[in-house]
Scaffold this motif. Sequence first.
Motif, PDB file in Angstrom:
ATOM      1  N   SER A 152      29.461  40.252  38.502  1.00 40.04           N
ATOM      2  CA  SER A 152      29.751  41.678  38.586  1.00 40.04           C
ATOM      3  C   SER A 152      30.368  42.120  37.268  1.00 40.04           C
ATOM      4  CB  SER A 152      30.726  41.954  39.727  1.00 40.04           C
ATOM      5  OG  SER A 152      32.011  41.405  39.432  1.00 40.04           O
ATOM      6  N   GLN A 153      30.592  43.413  37.134  1.00 42.14           N
ATOM      7  CA  GLN A 153      31.207  43.898  35.901  1.00 42.14           C
ATOM      8  C   GLN A 153      32.668  43.465  35.795  1.00 42.14           C
ATOM      9  OE1 GLN A 153      30.667  48.204  37.352  1.00 42.14           O
ATOM     10  NE2 GLN A 153      32.513  48.364  36.069  1.00 42.14           N
ATOM     11  N   LEU A 208      29.961  40.130  46.216  1.00 39.97           N
ATOM     12  CA  LEU A 208      30.605  41.227  45.499  1.00 39.97           C
ATOM     13  C   LEU A 208      31.094  40.812  44.112  1.00 39.97           C
ATOM     14  CD1 LEU A 208      32.683  42.843  48.397  1.00 39.97           C
ATOM     15  CD2 LEU A 208      30.445  43.531  47.515  1.00 39.97           C
ATOM     16  N   GLY A 209      30.890  39.563  43.733  1.00 42.77           N
ATOM     17  CA  GLY A 209      31.323  39.114  42.419  1.00 42.77           C
ATOM     18  C   GLY A 209      32.824  39.172  42.241  1.00 42.77           C
ATOM     19  N   GLU A 240      27.207  36.154  42.610  1.00 40.38           N
ATOM     20  CA  GLU A 240      26.464  37.155  41.844  1.00 40.38           C
ATOM     21  C   GLU A 240      27.428  37.803  40.848  1.00 40.38           C
ATOM     22  OE1 GLU A 240      24.419  39.929  44.349  1.00 40.38           O
ATOM     23  OE2 GLU A 240      23.771  38.370  45.776  1.00 40.38           O
TER      24      GLU A 240
END
Length: 326
Positions: free
Chosen positions: A207-208, A178-179, A205
């Motif tokens: 994420s924003q 989910l970053g 990973e």
Amino acid sequence: MIPLSVLDLVPVREGGTLAESYAASVALAQAAERLGYKRFWVAEHHAMTGIAGGATSVVLAHVGNATSSIRIGAGGIMLPNHNPFVIAEQFGTLSALFPGRVDLGLGRAPGAGPELQHALRKDLHRAAEMFPNDVVELRALLTGEPELPIRATPGYGAEVEMWMLGSSLFGAQLAAKLGMPYAFASHFAPDHLDAALALYRERFEPSQWLDKPHAMAAMTVFAAETDKEAELVASSQQQSFVRLRTGNPGQLPPPVEGYRNGLPAPAQALLAHIGQASAIGSPVTVRGAIDAFVERTQADEIIVSGATFDPAARIRSLELTMEAFA
């Protein structure tokens, strides 16, 4: 210098009151803010006579109102005990009251027997299975990504920094997927620390909300003027931990000189095991232990835990710990 933060369980000492515990937590948070600690987190526990942080968001409001700059947060909210919408409302409220200062750490372990499950009106084992979905839903309620059919007000658009907590590989994998920033509970469950951090960093990973892995590890820290004094101060929490693990939990007891010396072998082993992530001693001893732990884990932040019978001893521990890194 690596950022240091504070984890508080809001301990209730033998002969003490709940009101005294909340006052002590406020004084501790104010000291942490004055000394330059980055965050002050409160952990959710239920039906334990020695811990007063069950209504975590209420305690955080009390702490937030008494401080002005330190980040405040849950370390953490055990999401299976709740539903995402209510937590979004609670932490959206905190964010509106204390903008730019609110963290929300999420844990999966309900830590509850059948009595608490009944009291919460929850099937906590089923709720734990739904944890990944609930985390995604809670983030969407706060951020609007993705947009949901209903908006939490307060909650929607709140500036809340979400963290994944864990003491196993599961939380590391979910945080990476989910970053999210990741905090490991090594202060009481050190077994999977190295593997979890490696897995989190390997599988992260972007994420924003977070572009690279960010890991915090917890340590038990008791600093005093001398090693001997620190061992004495630490004996209150050590007694509590042994009592908890042997089925006899209670309020925080007063310190006992030479406590560990008279313990049977299983209790000695228990304390040695959790001591893998601890720093107990004079400022020089504590500095050396924290430096070695950071070198081993490559943690981006350290959060320090450690309940003392005398609240002033905990504040002094924070002072000496920070002085050791000055």
